[in-house]
Motif scaffolding. Structure first.
Motif, short mmCIF file in Angstrom:
data_model
loop_
_atom_site.label_atom_id
_atom_site.label_comp_id
_atom_site.label_asym_id
_atom_site.label_seq_id
_atom_site.Cartn_x
_atom_site.Cartn_y
_atom_site.Cartn_z
N UNK A 285 0.81 -1.22 0.00
CA UNK A 285 0.00 0.00 0.00
C UNK A 285 0.84 1.28 0.00
N UNK A 286 1.94 1.28 0.74
CA UNK A 286 2.82 2.45 0.75
C UNK A 286 3.46 2.67 -0.61
N UNK A 287 3.87 1.59 -1.26
CA UNK A 287 4.46 1.70 -2.59
C UNK A 287 3.44 2.21 -3.60
N UNK A 288 2.22 1.70 -3.50
CA UNK A 288 1.18 2.14 -4.43
C UNK A 288 0.83 3.61 -4.20
N UNK B 250 11.07 -0.87 6.27
CA UNK B 250 10.53 -1.49 5.05
C UNK B 250 9.55 -0.59 4.29
N UNK B 251 8.52 -0.01 4.93
CA UNK B 251 7.62 0.86 4.17
C UNK B 251 8.32 2.11 3.63
N UNK B 252 9.22 2.67 4.42
CA UNK B 252 9.97 3.84 3.97
C UNK B 252 10.86 3.48 2.79
N UNK C 230 1.39 -0.14 7.13
CA UNK C 230 2.22 -1.31 6.81
C UNK C 230 3.12 -1.69 7.98
N UNK C 231 3.68 -0.68 8.64
CA UNK C 231 4.54 -0.95 9.80
C UNK C 231 3.74 -1.57 10.94
N UNK C 232 2.54 -1.06 11.16
CA UNK C 232 1.68 -1.64 12.21
C UNK C 232 1.31 -3.08 11.87
N UNK C 233 1.04 -3.34 10.60
CA UNK C 233 0.72 -4.70 10.15
C UNK C 233 1.91 -5.63 10.42
N UNK D 185 0.81 9.72 2.03
CA UNK D 185 1.34 8.42 1.64
C UNK D 185 2.06 7.75 2.81
N UNK D 186 2.49 8.58 3.76
CA UNK D 186 3.13 8.03 4.96
C UNK D 186 2.12 7.36 5.89
N UNK D 187 0.84 7.67 5.72
CA UNK D 187 -0.19 6.95 6.48
C UNK D 187 -0.23 5.48 6.05
N UNK D 188 -0.09 5.26 4.74
CA UNK D 188 -0.03 3.88 4.24
C UNK D 188 1.23 3.19 4.75
#
Length: 154
Positions: free
Chosen positions: A60-63, A124-126, A80-83, A73-76
Motif C-alpha cells: 500500500x505504501x508503494x502504491x 521497510x515501508x519507507x 504497513x509498519x503496524x501490520x 502516503x506516509x499513512x499507508x
C-alpha cells in the motif's frame, strides 16, 4: 501506458523493499534465537513466507507513493509498519521464551537482534516509498521545495 508504469514501479518498490528487508529480518530472527540459546533453524519456505508478508505490508505504501508525493502516503507506510508489528511481536515472544540465566553477552545479542528486527519493520515501508520515488525519477521533497522557492525568487 502510464498505468503500466505506475503499477510496475509500485510492484518493483514493494517487492524490492519487501524481499530485502524481509530476508534481513529473517536473519536477525535467527540471531535472536541464537542469542537466547535456542537452536536456530532455517527453511526456504519460512524465509519466503516472511518476505511475502513484508511485500504485502509495504505494497500500500508503494502504491500510494506512485500516485502522490504528499504527506498522506506516509499513512499507508504507518499502516504497513503496524501490520508488520503483529508477526514481529509473535516471533519475538516465540523465539525468546525464558530469559532467566542469560549471560551479559546473550542479553547484548538479544537486545541488538530485537532492535534490528523491529527496525526492519519501520524501515521497510519507507524503503518501498524511497524505491518508488527513485523508479519514478521523482525529486526528493527537499529538492522540490528548494526548486519552488528558487523559481519564486527568480
Amino acid at each position: 501506458m502510464r498505468a503500466i508504469k505506475v503499477l510496475t514501479s509500485a510492484v518493483a518498490g514493494a517487492v524490492g523493499a519487501g524481499v530485502v528487508l524481509g530476508a534481513l529480518s529473517r536473519g536477525f530472527m535467527r540471531l535472536l534465537t541464537l542469542a537466547t540459546g535456542g537452536e536456530p533453524g532455517f527453511s526456504w519456505s519460512g524465509t519466503f513466507f516472511i518476505a511475502l508478508i513484508y511485500v504485502v505490508a509495504v505494497a500500500p505504501a508503494a502504491l500510494a507513493a506512485t500516485f502522490t508525493m504528499r504527506w498522506w502516503r506516509w499513512l499507508a507506510a504507518a499502516a504497513g509498519a503496524l501490520f508488520l508489528m503483529l508477526p514481529a511481536i509473535g516471533v519475538f515472544s516465540e523465539e525468546v521464551g525464558d530469559v532467566n540465566g542469560l549471560s551479559t553477552m546473550a542479553w547484548v545479542g538479544l537486545v541488538a537482534a530485537s532492535v534490528a528486527v523491529f527496525a526492519t519493520v519501520f524501515v521497510a515501508p519507507a524503503a518501498a516509498i524511497w524505491l518508488v520515488d527513485r523508479l519514478k525519477g521523482a525529486a526528493p521533497v527537499a529538492d522540490s521545495a528548494r526548486r519552488s522557492a528558487l523559481a519564486e525568487v527568480g
